[in-house]
Structure formats: C-alpha cells, structure tokens
Design an enzyme around this catalytic site. Sequence first.
Site, PDB file in Angstrom:
ATOM      1  N   LYS A  68       8.317   0.938  18.605  1.00  0.00           N
ATOM      2  CA  LYS A  68       8.298   1.973  17.913  1.00  0.00           C
ATOM      3  C   LYS A  68       7.798   2.085  16.521  1.00  0.00           C
ATOM      4  CE  LYS A  68      11.572   4.627  20.645  1.00  0.00           C
ATOM      5  NZ  LYS A  68      12.912   5.544  20.424  1.00  0.00           N
ATOM      6  N   THR A 114       3.416  -6.430   5.530  1.00  0.00           N
ATOM      7  CA  THR A 114       4.605  -6.061   6.725  1.00  0.00           C
ATOM      8  C   THR A 114       4.874  -7.288   7.661  1.00  0.00           C
ATOM      9  OG1 THR A 114       2.899  -5.129   8.038  1.00  0.00           O
ATOM     10  CG2 THR A 114       4.257  -3.632   6.604  1.00  0.00           C
ATOM     11  N   GLU A 124       8.460   3.086   8.393  1.00  0.00           N
ATOM     12  CA  GLU A 124       8.558   4.059   7.379  1.00  0.00           C
ATOM     13  C   GLU A 124      10.127   4.886   7.613  1.00  0.00           C
ATOM     14  OE1 GLU A 124       4.584   6.465   6.966  1.00  0.00           O
ATOM     15  OE2 GLU A 124       4.565   5.209   8.663  1.00  0.00           O
ATOM     16  N   GLY A 169       0.807  -1.116  -0.094  1.00  0.00           N
ATOM     17  CA  GLY A 169      -0.047   0.044  -0.139  1.00  0.00           C
ATOM     18  C   GLY A 169       0.790   1.410  -0.042  1.00  0.00           C
ATOM     19  N   PHE A 170       1.693   1.404   1.014  1.00  0.00           N
ATOM     20  CA  PHE A 170       2.719   2.363   1.062  1.00  0.00           C
ATOM     21  C   PHE A 170       1.950   3.721   1.121  1.00  0.00           C
ATOM     22  CE2 PHE A 170       4.241  -0.665  -1.925  1.00  0.00           C
ATOM     23  CZ  PHE A 170       5.140  -1.198  -1.145  1.00  0.00           C
ATOM     24  N   GLN A 177      11.589  -4.947   6.658  1.00  0.00           N
ATOM     25  CA  GLN A 177      10.647  -3.795   6.470  1.00  0.00           C
ATOM     26  C   GLN A 177      12.036  -2.630   6.316  1.00  0.00           C
ATOM     27  OE1 GLN A 177       7.335  -2.567   6.642  1.00  0.00           O
ATOM     28  NE2 GLN A 177       7.494  -4.474   5.764  1.00  0.00           N
TER      29      GLN A 177
END
Length: 737
Positions: free
Chosen positions: A700, A467, A704, A238-239, A637
């Site tokens: 956390k 993910t 991204e 999706g991003f 990731q």
Amino acid sequence: MNTGDKNGVIGKPVNRVDGHLKVTGGARYAAEFPVAKMTYGVTIQSTIAKGKITQIDTKAAEQVPGVLAVITHLNAPKASGEKGGGRKLQLLQDNIVLYSGQHIGIVVADTFERAMHAASLVKVRYQEEKPTIHMKDNLDKAYVPGGKIPRNEPPDKSHGDVAQALTTAAVRVEETYTTPVENHNPMEPHATTAVWQGNQLLVYDATQGIFSAQQKIAGALGIEPANIRLMSYYVGGGFGCKGSAWSHVPLAAMAARQVNRPVKLVLGRIQMYGPVGFRPETIQQVSLGATRDGKLTALRHSGTSQTSTFDEFIEPVGKSAGMLYACPNIETSHRLVQLDQGTPTYMRAPGEASGSFALESAIDELAYKLNIDPIELRLRNYAEVDPSNKLPWSSKSLRECYKVGAQRFGWQKRNPKPRSMRDGNYLIGWGMATATYPTNRSPASAITQIMADGTALVRSGSQDIGTGTYTVMTQVAAQALGLPVEKIRFELGDTNMPETPVSGGSQTAASVGTAVHLAGNEARSKLLQLALADQASPLYGANAEDVIAENGSLFLKNKSSKSETYAGILARHKMKMIEARADAKPGEEKQKYSMHSFGAQFAEVRVNPDSGEIRVTRWVGAFGVGRILNAKTADSQLIGGIVYGIGMALMEHTLTDPNRGRVVNADLAEYHVPVNADVPPIEVLFVDENDPHINPLGVKGVGEIGITGVAAAIANAVYHATGKRIRDLPITLDKLL
C-alpha cells in the site's frame, strides 16, 4: 514454478544496497556529475510581489571576469511554459512580476563565486503594485476550483442532508481550524545540470519524476521529449516539492544553449521559498452532529486554501472526512483564494496532513462533549464500507490498529480529565488520532535480464528520493527471480529506462514493485522453459509446477539432485542473457473496492505550565499498510512521517511580509523544524494485513500515512494536558499562556 523459502527476502530488514555509496560519497546527486567545461548559473529573483520591471541594468554584471551571459526578459530565447503538464512556469518571457522570489534573470559564469557576485550587481527598477498577500483578508473572493481534486473527484461532494441533520443533532461541534504555509526544506536543494550535445539535451535533475520533467522541459523548449535524456540517480529528499519541474529547470537548459556550454544551477536555501512550491495555508470549518450515545448524524468539512494568480492548486483537505467515519450525512467542499505568491504544491500527504488535523481535533472535541473515550467514539462510528462511494474496503485493519496501539501506549491508564495528569510541576497530556491515506498505483514498466554469470540486472526508470527504492526493488526482484539479494543489480533514474510514474502519492512500491515483480517472474519462466524443453537438462520434461527456483538454481521439489544453475542453462544454450519486460497497470479493482491504509497515532506531551513549553515525550503509531517490503525502511519512513508531523504541530510556519510578499524566515535558522532533541522515542507497530485486491504484491505504500493524524494527536494531547484547545497551527507557547 515457485521460488524457494530461502529466497523469501520480501519484508526482511535488508540493509540499503546503496548505503555504502552514500556514506563514502559515491552516490552522485544532480549537482555532482563531473562535466567538461562546466559553467554555473545563478538566478536573479524579484524583490516585489506584484508589478512590472521598468528597468534592469546588467552592465556591471556583464563586466565581471568570467561572466558568459546575463539573461533577462530583454534577451531570453522564446519559450513556452504552458506545455508538458504540471505547474505554469516563468521563463523570462516578459517584464511581469507575479510573486516575490520569481526568477527574473540568470547569470552564467565560469565559477559559482563569479556568478553569485555578478548576480548581486544587477539593478532592477519596478513599477510596483499593491499585492494581495493574506488569505484571511480576502475570503470574500474565494471561488470554486475549476479543476478536480486528487482521485479525479469534484471539489464539492455530499450525500444526505447535512444542514437538516445538524439542526436536529443532540450534540454539535462547529469549529474553525487553521494551518499556515509550510516549506519542504529537503537536505538537497533543487539542482539542475544541463548539457547540450548537438540537438540532444542531457539533464541531471533533482526530481521526483524524471519522465514528467522530461515532458515539461520539452514543452518549454519546443523540442521532442525523445531529444532529452534526463537522469536522477539519487535525490536528497523531496517531500513533494520536487514532484513538478519548476522554472529553474528549463532555465538551466535555455542558459546552456545560449552559452554553448554545460550549466549547473543550484538554488540556494533562501531561493527555495516561493518559486518551487509549499504547503498552502488552509482555513477549515468542521461541523459535527451526533446523538447522545455518540453516533455521528452529520459531518461537514469545508476547506479554503490559497493558490497563485496564474495557476491553480487545490489542497484537498476534505478527502479523509468523506470516507473515514460512518455517517448518513456528509458534505465536503473546497474553495480557493488567489494571492500574489508562488503556486503551492504537494507536500507530504497533501490534503490528508492538513485535513486530518481539523477532522481529528473535532472528533476529539466531540468525545469530550459526550464524555466518551476518544477511541470508543471512533469505534462507534467505524465505517464498515466507504461512506463516500459505498464500496467495500480492499482491506481494513483500523480496529486492530486502535487495539494494539492503545495496549502498547497504555491508554487504559489515562485519566480523561484535562490537567489531571502531572509529573511534578509538569502537565502530562495523552492524545490520539486516526491516520489514513489512499492506496495509489499508476502504470509502470521494468526490464529484467538474467545474465550468463547467474546475476541479474533489473531496470526501471523510477526515482529514489531517499525512501529506499533501490533496496526494496532489489528485494522484489530477488524473490521473483529466486536469486540472493547480492546477485541483483537494480538501476533506476534514467529516461532511457522503462517508464514509471512520479515518486509521489505513496505509489512507487505498488507501481514499480508490481512491474519488477512481473518482469522477474517472466524472466524466470523463460529460463525454466529452456530447461524443460532441453533433453540435456536434468529437468527435461518435468512439470513446471514441480520446479523450485532458489539461490540461482532450478530443481525438482522432491528430487533436489535434479537441478541446474541459471548460469549452466544459459551457457549450454550459448546465450549471454535472457530478458523479459513487464508493463504493469491498474485494472478494475478501484471500481470494486475502496483502497486505503489506516493507522492510529498516540502521543504523550509534557507541558511547562509556567512557560507554555511543549515537549513530545513518547509516541506509538500502529499501522495497517498492506505487505511490508522491507521492515527497516518502512519503519524509517513512518518514523520520518511522525517527525514531520511533530514539526507541523509545534514549529513550522512560513512568515510573509504583508507589504512585499517576501518570506522573512527563509532559512533553517528561523524556519524551525524538529531536531534530535525535539524527537521522542517513537515506536512503530505493523498490523499484519493481506490485501489480495490492491496489486499483485499487496503493498500500500508508507511514505505519507505517517504524518497523517500526528498534528491532531499532539493538539489533543495538549488539550488533555492544559485544558486549552488550540485550533491554529503551529501550537506555540504563546498560545498557551
């Protein structure tokens, strides 16, 4: 009561629990659910950027065998695209064209091929108006956004007197940096399958937010959200572009209601350029002032980005500048220019990805002006507290990231002089940059059931966008319940399950993980209380703190012979299961601490001085990102984010026809992204970090931060290799020749 060491599965590189389904085709995506009497929708898109439809001829399309409906603004049912939050939609309610690629009709047929053919037969005439396409030609129309940037901050922030500090600074850097429009291009295109069952709507959708999409569809169709069940079990990337429900989603539902049959609508690759968002173009001015010994005295970061004429989206490029470096005078501002294009949207690390390119390039330029090592300059301006709000960090391992990253990369061997390092005829460049991303968390819920056979079922209505959510939540549940991973079944992706936030902002692990953790603890505690109160139990009357839960059994710490299984406890009480629900939400921690992840990116590039060809040949990234839930998926990731950043730095650029506003490279043949041959060996290092403040799990999020700083590290390496400073992405060979 505690879980035993054998159940310490959090952090381990557990293989994906959904891996077998994916490689065997058992994992069903939005367009793959078998539904009786399925029909196929194909949208018709505008070929101009601004104007009105004066005539739309659908006769030929309607005569194609198998065509059930051709829906345009002339016959579309009434809808409202303004409700439900998110982006403003175009739902065939009028003849106004707002951008090229806007959906202006939908053809529904009994086969996809017939729908495609019929859509090609629709003839449209326009009253065309001259569009505003290029942001650089319209900067005089830039305005202050009406909305807030993420974290509910105003678009402009400042402290101190930046103008005065720049005037008196011993050394200054004042430069402009630009980034182009970029498109997401996930492997799975946007897809929606809509099925009406009386007044109930069933939707399979490729979305990063099932509950927000449910609300958006309800608002568009004027029905109650409770009458919509939306499912998204697997999402093929999706991003950010699948974080909002776009026009095609309610259009599929509207079409299904009109033809009284299920409708499957899948956007083609070319249709994903414009109507489903993109990373907007940015023009950023960065001004730095410093003393001769490298202490920052002024930092100004001003960003201008594009938005549509009918909606407002802010690319918050200045977010990092406000908090990353200690400086007494900091000013950040954001401006928007309206263009006759679709509305931009979130794209992996929105704001930070584009903003870090400008900020970290400028810091590198300052390092060269001062003749100070780029890492040393950053350390001299290390922020011990957040400059934007004066709050202490919940945790910060950036110093360690610089240290371990530099050691592994071999930074100490770097000759700082540009064009000084060679391999034969090739120029070698080393560059680095800081990475950062905020720690986000939203309310989320989960339900855990310990079953009579000793297994557990855990449900939370989240999304797995590739993910590894299925896997990490299984691990979290296993540790909380004291069960092996193979005895946990974790389910997600259904609005009938407990509510969770959108899978964006790197918040799923913190939000959903906390709910799963708390629900598991509560279910285990309920089971323990049954045993402690039961005279037939070997644990009867024991102290709860003396009981260990491990491998589906409860036993006393120092008397392992006094134990019994979960299945045994439930069987004795004639219970099919024991259930617990947790509704988790953030507390006051963000008022007490500033919460961010940090990292250091190190890049090596190899540049052909004759052709200007750039190759990234080596990468080291060191990150302090809180507790790692799964070493394998987290590593993946971060590698993915770095690869994404390589594309941003060297390749990605959406080209738009200035006359018609049409994207001219709307396919993966012409919109270039990194392939295997473009990706170097990438080494990811994790700095151990225990953060007791951010959430009960101490996580956390890693989705991204991996892209942040990447483009700058490459640009800095290119400068080191060639002596040419490129401030305009992407860094293509023509800019070096």
